[in-house]
Enzyme design. Sequence first.
Site, PDB file in Angstrom:
ATOM      1  CE  LYS A   1       5.087  -4.939  -8.580  1.00  0.00           C
ATOM      2  NZ  LYS A   1       3.854  -5.330  -7.895  1.00  0.00           N
TER       3      LYS A   1
ATOM      4  NE  ARG B   1       6.620 -10.363  -4.112  1.00  0.00           N
ATOM      5  CZ  ARG B   1       7.126 -10.156  -5.320  1.00  0.00           C
ATOM      6  NH1 ARG B   1       7.174  -8.941  -5.822  1.00  0.00           N
ATOM      7  NH2 ARG B   1       7.581 -11.167  -6.034  1.00  0.00           N
TER       8      ARG B   1
HETATM    9  C1  8Y7 Z   1       3.689  -8.680  -6.410  1.00  0.00           C
HETATM   10  C2  8Y7 Z   1       3.685 -10.034  -6.078  1.00  0.00           C
HETATM   11  C3  8Y7 Z   1       4.799  -9.741  -7.917  1.00  0.00           C
HETATM   12  C4  8Y7 Z   1       2.977  -7.776  -5.572  1.00  0.00           C
HETATM   13  C5  8Y7 Z   1       2.405  -9.672  -4.205  1.00  0.00           C
HETATM   14  C6  8Y7 Z   1       7.130  -7.878  -9.496  1.00  0.00           C
HETATM   15  C7  8Y7 Z   1       4.634 -12.113  -7.066  1.00  0.00           C
HETATM   16  C8  8Y7 Z   1       6.070  -8.655 -10.138  1.00  0.00           C
HETATM   17  N1  8Y7 Z   1       4.404  -8.513  -7.567  1.00  0.00           N
HETATM   18  N2  8Y7 Z   1       3.058 -10.531  -4.987  1.00  0.00           N
HETATM   19  N3  8Y7 Z   1       4.399 -10.680  -7.029  1.00  0.00           N
HETATM   20  N4  8Y7 Z   1       2.353  -8.322  -4.474  1.00  0.00           N
HETATM   21  N5  8Y7 Z   1       1.758 -10.114  -3.116  1.00  0.00           N
HETATM   22  O1  8Y7 Z   1       7.420  -6.794 -10.056  1.00  0.00           O
HETATM   23  O2  8Y7 Z   1       2.888  -6.572  -5.770  1.00  0.00           O
HETATM   24  O3  8Y7 Z   1       7.715  -8.265  -8.474  1.00  0.00           O
HETATM   25  S1  8Y7 Z   1       5.719 -10.187  -9.353  1.00  0.00           S
END
Ligand code: 8Y7
Length: 340
Positions: free
Chosen positions: A280, A315
């Site tokens: 990020k 994640r």
């Molecule tokens: C997150 C996410 C994204 C996160 C959860 C990216 C779909 C943006 N970020 N879901 N999703 N937590 N639970 O940079 O931080 O991956 S999308």
Amino acid sequence: MIRHYARPAGLVYGPDARQLIEEGRGASLGGLSAIAYTLVEEIARGASSVRRRFATGRLPRQTVVPAFLSPERPLIMGIVNVTPDSFSDGGLHAESGRAIAHGLLLAQQGADILDVGGESTRPGSEGVPEAEELRRILPVIEALAARGLTVSVDTRKANVMRAALQAGASIVNDVAALTYDPAAIEAMAEASCPVILMHAQGDPRTMQLSPHYDDVALDVFDWLEARIEACVAAGIARWRIVADPGIGFGKSFRHNIDVLRHFTLYHSLGVPVLMGLSRKGFIGALTGEKLAGNRVSGSVGGAVWSALNGAHIIRVHDVKATVEALAVAGAAADPDRSGL
Ligand code: 8Y7
């Protein structure tokens, strides 16, 4: 009105954790077996002031780790984007065959969950029509689930949630915490799977324009607590809920850092917690690395911090690097179990 918060602090690991728990001088962090907290930061927030002090207390709610998670170590959620415009991999896996292959690779590298998404929620992005989202993700979910892999679906839409569960997904991951689609909360009440509620301020198109909080860590806590209670009231069992402070979603650089620093606060929501910080923008700001795909080392540093602070799920894009780093940190923390 004064609101009270309790942030676990004074963390200890492995044999130390178990000994302090045994002696009654520590308690399990987030229901995890290898991390204990020995202090609580008691936070009292009034209309215009926040008072903080450290005490040797306990949290009001003790998290019980549900069967789909592990009390021994964080589960790794590998990101499988099926979007042509996703910022972190340039749409490399846009087409379903490539996305399936990428999911299989991440599983081989040690991902416990594969998070399949067909709608980019990067800052500034527009939504995707439902039919297009379904076209992108359903073949990928079917193929990965058919191989026995655990799939979560990253979506904000009730119909997509239902179709994805039908296709074999077993977890719903909603960056809008079931607030985007008015039908989503009922769709989840009717289902029986775990659901991840992520905090965001504003919608993806405009969220980074001027994010504002009184106290970001506490405001995010209040919001997540309210969403958890709304979901429970709507018929979603508490054990199904995972909370996520939503790094990068309507948060400035400093907001993200403050949320990371206070991450253990979210354990007092009484539900498991997820951290998503992989590649990020704030990592780019800290490291000077402008290309998201090159932010692996910074992301791994953030993943280790998250694991040491009791994240139940992390994640990530870079599964291999993360799994290897956590094996080392986990062994140092808890040598005979090599977990966190
Ligand atoms: C997150 C996410 C994204 C996160 C959860 C990216 C779909 C943006 N970020 N879901 N999703 N937590 N639970 O940079 O931080 O991956 S999308």
